[in-house]
Design an enzyme around this catalytic site. Structure first.
Site, short mmCIF file in Angstrom:
data_model
loop_
_atom_site.label_atom_id
_atom_site.label_comp_id
_atom_site.label_asym_id
_atom_site.label_seq_id
_atom_site.Cartn_x
_atom_site.Cartn_y
_atom_site.Cartn_z
N ARG A 23 -3.44 -10.37 4.52
CA ARG A 23 -3.89 -10.29 3.11
C ARG A 23 -2.77 -9.68 2.27
O ARG A 23 -2.42 -8.52 2.49
CB ARG A 23 -5.16 -9.44 3.05
N LYS A 26 0.82 -1.21 0.00
CA LYS A 26 0.00 0.00 0.00
C LYS A 26 0.86 1.26 0.00
O LYS A 26 2.04 1.23 0.32
CB LYS A 26 -0.97 -0.03 1.19
C1 8Y7 Z 1 -8.15 -4.40 2.08
C2 8Y7 Z 1 -9.22 -5.17 1.61
C3 8Y7 Z 1 -8.38 -4.02 -0.02
C4 8Y7 Z 1 -7.82 -4.46 3.46
C5 8Y7 Z 1 -9.63 -6.05 3.70
C6 8Y7 Z 1 -5.52 -3.03 -1.58
C7 8Y7 Z 1 -10.35 -5.49 -0.56
C8 8Y7 Z 1 -6.80 -2.34 -1.57
N1 8Y7 Z 1 -7.63 -3.70 1.04
N2 8Y7 Z 1 -9.96 -5.99 2.40
N3 8Y7 Z 1 -9.34 -4.91 0.29
N4 8Y7 Z 1 -8.59 -5.31 4.22
N5 8Y7 Z 1 -10.32 -6.85 4.53
O1 8Y7 Z 1 -4.50 -2.27 -1.56
O2 8Y7 Z 1 -6.92 -3.81 3.99
O3 8Y7 Z 1 -5.39 -4.24 -1.62
S1 8Y7 Z 1 -8.21 -3.39 -1.65
#
Ligand code: 8Y7
Length: 276
Positions: free
Chosen positions: A258, A224
């Site tokens: 994630r 990020k």
């Molecule tokens: C997150 C996310 C994204 C996060 C959860 C990216 C879909 C942006 N970020 N879901 N999603 N937590 N739970 O940079 O931080 O991956 S999208």
């Protein structure tokens, strides 16, 4: 915790691989696409490799939530995501997490074999709490300040840790009232979603306070923009920063990380468990 047909013990940490089926995702920006749309074969290959590398979850999203991203129609999101959910459910041994705020996609994805609902809007859309309940799946509730298009313009809190926690506990209550079991709820402070670097760092340092320590925590910091600013790194050079943040998150109680870089993060998880 029961994720559809699969059971996973979250008392030790898990890796969630990110599979973007949006043509405009900020990192893999459409690598899984050609002019006809998502390439199922390519997605399956990438998914298979992620599972081989140590992912227990695969997060599939069809709506880009990066700042300034274009909105997609519900139908377009369904068309992108559902065939992929179905193909992965039939071919790959992993819990499919569906990254969506759309009630009808939640229900359809559950029917096609998804195991977790990951909603960056914490089931705030009309009908979403009910759809999540009817899906029978666990949910990940994430905090976001504002809306994706404008959330990074001027994030502001008087006490970011307390405010994020209060919000998440309020969303937990909405879920409990709708009949979702407490044991089916995962929380996420939402790094980068309406937060400055200092907000993100404060939340990370106090991660254990999130949900009062009563829920498994999912964190997403992989590549990020905070890492870009803190280290002065372009997207391509943000893996070391991501891995360092993953280690801190693990120490501070995260259950699910994630990430884009599954193999490397799985190494971090292993070392964390051996060296604790
Ligand atoms: C997150 C996310 C994204 C996060 C959860 C990216 C879909 C942006 N970020 N879901 N999603 N937590 N739970 O940079 O931080 O991956 S999208």
């Amino acid at each position: 915790m029961k994720f559809g047909s699969r059971k996973l013990d979250l008392s030790f940490p898990r890796v969630m691989g990110i599979l973007n089926v949006t043509p405009d995702s900020f990192y893999d920006g459409g690598k899984l696409h050609d002019s006809h749309g998502v390439l199922k074969e390519r997605v399956l290959k990438v998914a298979e490799k992620m599972v081989f590398d140590g992912a227990d979850f695969l997060d599939i999203g069809g709506e880009s939530t990066r700042p300034g991203a274009k909105a997609v129609s519900e139908q377009e999101e369904m068309d992108r995501v559902l065939p992929i959910v179905e193909a992965i459910a039939q071919n790959i041994d992993a819990v499919i997490s569906v990254d969506t705020s759309s009630p009808s996609l939640m229900l359809e994805a559950a029917r096609k074999g998804a195991g977790l609902i990951n909603d960056v809007r914490a089931l705030e859309r009309a009908g979403a709490v009910e759809a999540a309940k009817d899906s029978g799946l666990p949910v990940c509730l994430m905090h976001m300040q504002g809306m994706p298009a404008t959330m990074q313009e001027n994030p502001s809190y008087s006490d970011v840790v307390a405010e994020v926690n209060n919000y998440l506990l309020q969303r937990v209550d909405a879920c409990l009232q709708a009949g979702i079991a407490r044991e089916q709820i995962i929380l996420d402070p939402g790094f980068g979603f309406g937060k400055t670097d200092n907000h993100n760092l404060a939340l990370l340092k106090k991660l254990e306070l999130c949900g009062n320590g009563e829920f498994p925590l999912l964190v997403g910091m992989s590549r990020k923009s905070m890492i870009g600013r803190l280290l002065g790194r372009d997207l391509a050079d943000r893996m070391p920063g991501s891995l360092a943040l993953a280690m801190v998150a693990l120490r501070n109680g995260a259950s699910i990380i994630r990430v884009h870089d599954v193999a490397e993060t799985a190494d971090v998880v292993k070392i964390f468990q051996l060296a604790q």
